[in-house]
Motif scaffolding. Structure first.
Motif, mmCIF file in Angstrom:
data_model
loop_
_atom_site.group_PDB
_atom_site.id
_atom_site.type_symbol
_atom_site.label_atom_id
_atom_site.label_comp_id
_atom_site.label_asym_id
_atom_site.label_seq_id
_atom_site.Cartn_x
_atom_site.Cartn_y
_atom_site.Cartn_z
ATOM 1 N N ALA A 4 -0.650 25.656 -60.738
ATOM 2 C CA ALA A 4 0.539 25.361 -61.736
ATOM 3 C C ALA A 4 -0.188 25.710 -63.363
ATOM 4 O O ALA A 4 -1.518 25.869 -63.398
ATOM 5 N N TYR A 5 0.536 26.378 -63.887
ATOM 6 C CA TYR A 5 0.209 26.687 -65.459
ATOM 7 C C TYR A 5 -0.606 25.460 -66.056
ATOM 8 O O TYR A 5 -1.488 25.817 -66.724
ATOM 9 N N SER A 6 0.039 24.300 -66.326
ATOM 10 C CA SER A 6 -0.404 23.084 -66.570
ATOM 11 C C SER A 6 -1.848 23.134 -66.252
ATOM 12 O O SER A 6 -2.743 22.547 -66.856
ATOM 13 N N TRP A 7 -2.298 23.222 -64.845
ATOM 14 C CA TRP A 7 -3.660 23.050 -64.422
ATOM 15 C C TRP A 7 -4.415 23.908 -65.048
ATOM 16 O O TRP A 7 -5.869 23.642 -65.261
ATOM 17 N N GLY A 9 -4.490 25.016 -67.916
ATOM 18 C CA GLY A 9 -4.892 24.212 -69.271
ATOM 19 C C GLY A 9 -6.096 23.394 -69.222
ATOM 20 O O GLY A 9 -6.577 23.066 -70.030
ATOM 21 N N ASP A 10 -6.532 22.944 -68.147
ATOM 22 C CA ASP A 10 -7.608 21.898 -67.951
ATOM 23 C C ASP A 10 -8.803 22.699 -68.197
ATOM 24 O O ASP A 10 -9.938 22.011 -68.247
ATOM 25 N N GLU A 13 -8.219 27.199 -72.955
ATOM 26 C CA GLU A 13 -7.300 26.922 -73.851
ATOM 27 C C GLU A 13 -6.320 28.254 -74.095
ATOM 28 O O GLU A 13 -6.986 29.115 -74.164
ATOM 29 N N ARG A 15 -2.369 29.662 -75.651
ATOM 30 C CA ARG A 15 -1.047 29.594 -76.251
ATOM 31 C C ARG A 15 -0.085 30.580 -75.645
ATOM 32 O O ARG A 15 1.009 30.706 -76.243
ATOM 33 N N THR A 37 9.342 28.756 -60.827
ATOM 34 C CA THR A 37 9.511 27.622 -61.848
ATOM 35 C C THR A 37 9.892 26.455 -60.970
ATOM 36 O O THR A 37 10.740 26.541 -60.014
#
Length: 128
Positions: A4-7, A9-10, A13, A15, A37
């Motif tokens: 996942a794209y959100s993973w 981010g862990d 960083e 944008r 998606t």
């Protein structure tokens, strides 16, 4: 590999949009083959297996009573040999949509089954 794209981010960083990041990763030598998606499934909940019993008309099937958090236990006929009482698993309820499958209430060798206990492969989350 799927992630996942959100993973991501862990660990770093960024944008960048998903599409821009995928392009940049590919240009850096880490090929991004596909972007999707959302989850490839709907109507799947966590379930606790309350009991497991042998199916009276099939050696390789089991009748499981599972708690999905509402409306009392659900009875599900399952062919997985590793299902045990007390385990937590993914459960597709009637009306759920999985990759290449729609889940509905059924009779499996004369026993009602109200859903499906799911493996990572059933959910499209496991590779070969």
């Amino acid at each position: 590999m799927k992630f996942a794209y959100s993973w991501l981010g862990d660990f770093v960083e960024t944008r960048e949009s998903v599409q821009t990041l995928a392009h940049r990763l590919t240009m850096a030598g880490i090929e991004v083959e596909q972007l999707t998606t959302g989850a490839p499934f709907q109507g799947v909940v966590a379930a606790r297996v309350l009991s497991v019993a042998s199916h009276p008309k099939a050696d390789r099937l089991q009748i499981c009573q599972v708690d999905v958090g509402a409306d009392g236990p659900y009875q599900i006929v399952c062919g997985a040999p590793d299902v045990v009482m007390g385990m937590l698993t993914a459960c597709a309820l009637p009306g759920a949509v999985l990759p290449e499958k729609n889940i509905f209430e059924a009779q499996v060798r004369g026993v009602a089954s109200n859903g499906m206990l799911c493996s990572a492969q059933d959910l499209g989350l496991a590779g070969d």
